[in-house]
Write a protein that holds these residues in place. Structure first.
Motif, PDB file in Angstrom:
ATOM      1  N   HIS A 257       0.856  -1.336  -0.002  1.00  8.16           N
ATOM      2  CA  HIS A 257      -0.028   0.033  -0.129  1.00  8.16           C
ATOM      3  C   HIS A 257       0.792   1.149   0.133  1.00  8.16           C
ATOM      4  O   HIS A 257       0.209   2.318   0.232  1.00  8.16           O
ATOM      5  N   GLY A 258       2.194   1.189   0.061  1.00 10.24           N
ATOM      6  CA  GLY A 258       2.852   2.458  -0.400  1.00 10.24           C
ATOM      7  C   GLY A 258       3.394   2.996   0.989  1.00 10.24           C
ATOM      8  O   GLY A 258       3.268   4.133   0.965  1.00 10.24           O
ATOM      9  N   VAL A 259       3.494   2.453   2.085  1.00  9.44           N
ATOM     10  CA  VAL A 259       3.506   3.023   3.283  1.00  9.44           C
ATOM     11  C   VAL A 259       5.232   3.333   3.706  1.00  9.44           C
ATOM     12  O   VAL A 259       5.395   3.992   4.671  1.00  9.44           O
ATOM     13  N   SER A 260       6.225   2.989   2.758  1.00  5.75           N
ATOM     14  CA  SER A 260       7.542   3.255   2.938  1.00  5.75           C
ATOM     15  C   SER A 260       8.040   3.734   1.891  1.00  5.75           C
ATOM     16  O   SER A 260       7.508   3.611   0.897  1.00  5.75           O
ATOM     17  N   ALA A 261       9.329   4.360   2.270  1.00  7.47           N
ATOM     18  CA  ALA A 261      10.026   5.006   1.122  1.00  7.47           C
ATOM     19  C   ALA A 261      10.880   3.974   0.485  1.00  7.47           C
ATOM     20  O   ALA A 261      11.561   4.279  -0.491  1.00  7.47           O
ATOM     21  N   PHE A 262      10.883   2.839   1.148  1.00  8.08           N
ATOM     22  CA  PHE A 262      11.939   1.862   0.507  1.00  8.08           C
ATOM     23  C   PHE A 262      11.208   0.479   0.186  1.00  8.08           C
ATOM     24  O   PHE A 262      10.197   0.186   0.762  1.00  8.08           O
ATOM     25  N   PRO A 263      11.740  -0.354  -0.731  1.00  5.54           N
ATOM     26  CA  PRO A 263      10.846  -1.769  -1.117  1.00  5.54           C
ATOM     27  C   PRO A 263      11.309  -2.625  -0.129  1.00  5.54           C
ATOM     28  O   PRO A 263      12.313  -2.367   0.755  1.00  5.54           O
ATOM     29  N   ALA A 264      10.630  -3.872   0.107  1.00  4.83           N
ATOM     30  CA  ALA A 264      10.816  -4.746   1.081  1.00  4.83           C
ATOM     31  C   ALA A 264      12.125  -5.322   0.900  1.00  4.83           C
ATOM     32  O   ALA A 264      12.558  -6.072   1.740  1.00  4.83           O
ATOM     33  N   SER A 265      12.636  -5.408  -0.302  1.00  4.07           N
ATOM     34  CA  SER A 265      14.028  -6.037  -0.711  1.00  4.07           C
ATOM     35  C   SER A 265      15.095  -5.340   0.370  1.00  4.07           C
ATOM     36  O   SER A 265      16.131  -6.060   0.612  1.00  4.07           O
ATOM     37  N   VAL A 266      14.843  -4.260   0.894  1.00  7.22           N
ATOM     38  CA  VAL A 266      15.734  -3.624   1.490  1.00  7.22           C
ATOM     39  C   VAL A 266      16.237  -4.361   3.003  1.00  7.22           C
ATOM     40  O   VAL A 266      17.362  -4.388   3.497  1.00  7.22           O
ATOM     41  N   THR A 267      15.089  -5.050   3.379  1.00  4.88           N
ATOM     42  CA  THR A 267      15.135  -5.637   4.644  1.00  4.88           C
ATOM     43  C   THR A 267      16.440  -6.770   4.513  1.00  4.88           C
ATOM     44  O   THR A 267      17.203  -6.906   5.414  1.00  4.88           O
ATOM     45  N   GLU A 268      16.319  -7.650   3.450  1.00  6.46           N
ATOM     46  CA  GLU A 268      17.202  -8.831   3.368  1.00  6.46           C
ATOM     47  C   GLU A 268      18.465  -8.166   3.164  1.00  6.46           C
ATOM     48  O   GLU A 268      19.425  -8.660   3.575  1.00  6.46           O
ATOM     49  N   ALA A 269      18.518  -6.849   2.334  1.00  6.13           N
ATOM     50  CA  ALA A 269      20.004  -6.565   1.973  1.00  6.13           C
ATOM     51  C   ALA A 269      20.566  -5.954   3.178  1.00  6.13           C
ATOM     52  O   ALA A 269      21.861  -6.131   3.531  1.00  6.13           O
ATOM     53  N   MET A 270      19.827  -5.170   4.220  1.00  9.84           N
ATOM     54  CA  MET A 270      20.355  -4.753   5.420  1.00  9.84           C
ATOM     55  C   MET A 270      20.953  -6.064   6.342  1.00  9.84           C
ATOM     56  O   MET A 270      21.751  -6.078   7.015  1.00  9.84           O
ATOM     57  N   VAL A 271      19.867  -6.929   6.071  1.00  7.67           N
ATOM     58  CA  VAL A 271      20.675  -8.156   7.122  1.00  7.67           C
ATOM     59  C   VAL A 271      21.860  -8.859   6.574  1.00  7.67           C
ATOM     60  O   VAL A 271      22.863  -9.231   7.410  1.00  7.67           O
ATOM     61  N   THR A 272      22.118  -8.758   5.197  1.00  5.39           N
ATOM     62  CA  THR A 272      23.386  -8.959   4.614  1.00  5.39           C
ATOM     63  C   THR A 272      24.410  -7.941   5.166  1.00  5.39           C
ATOM     64  O   THR A 272      25.625  -8.623   5.518  1.00  5.39           O
ATOM     65  N   ASN A 273      23.915  -6.737   5.260  1.00  6.59           N
ATOM     66  CA  ASN A 273      25.021  -6.040   5.587  1.00  6.59           C
ATOM     67  C   ASN A 273      25.236  -6.249   7.129  1.00  6.59           C
ATOM     68  O   ASN A 273      26.752  -6.095   7.640  1.00  6.59           O
ATOM     69  N   PHE A 274      24.453  -6.208   8.066  1.00  5.95           N
ATOM     70  CA  PHE A 274      24.833  -6.759   9.391  1.00  5.95           C
ATOM     71  C   PHE A 274      25.727  -7.948   9.403  1.00  5.95           C
ATOM     72  O   PHE A 274      26.725  -8.069  10.143  1.00  5.95           O
ATOM     73  N   GLY A 275      25.466  -8.910   8.393  1.00 10.20           N
ATOM     74  CA  GLY A 275      26.519 -10.050   8.411  1.00 10.20           C
ATOM     75  C   GLY A 275      27.949  -9.810   8.093  1.00 10.20           C
ATOM     76  O   GLY A 275      28.959 -10.491   8.403  1.00 10.20           O
ATOM     77  N   ALA A 276      27.837  -8.989   7.259  1.00 12.12           N
ATOM     78  CA  ALA A 276      29.112  -8.381   6.732  1.00 12.12           C
ATOM     79  C   ALA A 276      29.919  -7.406   7.591  1.00 12.12           C
ATOM     80  O   ALA A 276      31.229  -6.946   7.371  1.00 12.12           O
ATOM     81  N   GLY A 277      29.114  -6.968   8.643  1.00 10.17           N
ATOM     82  CA  GLY A 277      29.718  -6.159   9.728  1.00 10.17           C
ATOM     83  C   GLY A 277      29.656  -4.608   9.098  1.00 10.17           C
ATOM     84  O   GLY A 277      30.413  -3.672   9.671  1.00 10.17           O
TER      85      GLY A 277
END
Length: 338
Positions: free
Chosen positions: A80-100
């Motif tokens: 419904h367009g409630v965020s400025a970013f797509p849902a795919s960013v969640t997984e991308a940030m989890v990857t970033n957490f893992g990479a430190g």
């Protein structure tokens, strides 16, 4: 083994929350009165030392084992367009957490915390809560138990954080159902949506509240209908920590909103919690007041990830250091008190 194998098990945990050690609290307060300083001159640092004593059950608490836990989940209502970013960013940030490479990696390290990241079925967003419960009962119980699983008895402090595109919308919905008030009072820009985006968030939440209006007003039902997997996991972690008498440092609006349905039914559920900071999300100030929590920091943070909670641990360490390492008047050979 699931910590919360049934709704009854979760409700039983909420009904049997252990209290702090009153004898340790009294001893810590007495020690504060003996330290070489005017009474109350260290302000909240004194309160923190006494708080930690009560939950660790010792006059002088330590922080040798601390954990920063981040829970990640995706939400069906983002269509419904409630965020400025797509849902795919969640997984991308989890990857970033893992990479430190994220802020929480740096802040957890600076605070001396080990970092645990739990990604919860990112390929299966929760249902769109405007037309259905976000989770069925088994999904919600699994999320609660996933949160509880990160809490081990050796911990002396736990910080909680989240990652989930759209989850300020879920947080606002949980607060509105748990504590009432106008929906607009709970809604903010989240990741940075404009006024039109805020209007969409309000409309989405109001549709969700109407759809679930006849549902029981219990902590579990509110969590499963309007929350998300990462939000339920935070609730599970906080309740498990309470069972083990482990102090918890909460992050921003979303982590606090995870406790809103619980606090509406069991107001003492946050007694073992410290609000790490007050975020820039406008509903957070109001929520902290309703939870009876005064934030340690107010730095205009709105990142999430548990960043503000991890940052606050450094203040808690300072409180414990002064409490344990300062000399008493007797030790310093100072007559009387200041």
């Amino acid at each position: 083994m699931n910590a919360f194998a049934s709704v009854a098990a979760f409700e039983a945990a909420l009904g049997a929350l252990p209290a702090a050690d009153t004898s340790a609290i009294a001893a810590a307060r007495a020690r504060q009165g003996e330290l070489t300083k005017p009474p109350g001159s260290l302000g909240r640092l004194e309160d923190i030392a006494v708080f930690m004593a009560g939950w660790q059950g010792t006059v002088c608490s330590t922080l040798d084992t601390g954990r920063a836990a981040i829970f990640a989940g995706n939400h069906g209502f983002v269509v419904h367009g409630v965020s400025a970013f797509p849902a795919s960013v969640t997984e991308a940030m989890v990857t970033n957490f893992g990479a430190g490479g994220a802020a929480i990696n740096a802040l957890a390290g600076a605070a001396g915390l080990d970092l645990t990241v739990v990604a919860l079925a990112l390929d299966r967003p929760t249902a769109d809560f405007t037309i259905a419960p976000a989770m069925d009962a088994d999904e919600c119980l699994a999320a609660l138990s996933a949160g509880a699983a990160v809490v081990t008895p050796d911990l002396q402090i736990l910080t909680v954080g989240e990652m989930g595109i759209g989850n300020t919308t879920a947080a606002a919905a949980l607060c509105a159902r748990s504590f009432g008030g106008k929906t607009a009072e709970w809604v903010g820009p989240g990741t940075g949506v404009d006024s039109a985006g805020i209007a969409r968030k309000i409309a989405v939440i109001e549709r969700a509240l109407a759809h679930h209006g006849d549902a029981p007003y219990t902590p579990f039902e509110t969590l499963r209908r309007l929350g998300g997997r990462e939000i339920a996991a935070i609730a599970g972690a906080v309740v498990k920590a309470r069972q083990l008498r482990i102090p918890v440092v909460l992050d921003g609006f979303i982590t606090c909103a995870a406790l809103a349905p619980l606090a509406a039914a069991a107001p003492g559920v946050t007694d073992h919690c410290i609000a790490g900071h007050c975020s820039a999300e406008p509903g957070h100030v109001r929520l902290l007041d309703l939870l009876g929590l005064v934030p340690l920091l107010d730095l205009g943070l709105r990142l999430g990830e548990g960043s503000g909670a991890a940052l606050a641990v450094s203040v808690i360490r300072a409180a414990l250091a002064t409490h344990a390492q300062m000399a008493t008047f007797a030790e310093a050979g100072v007559a009387g008190s200041l």
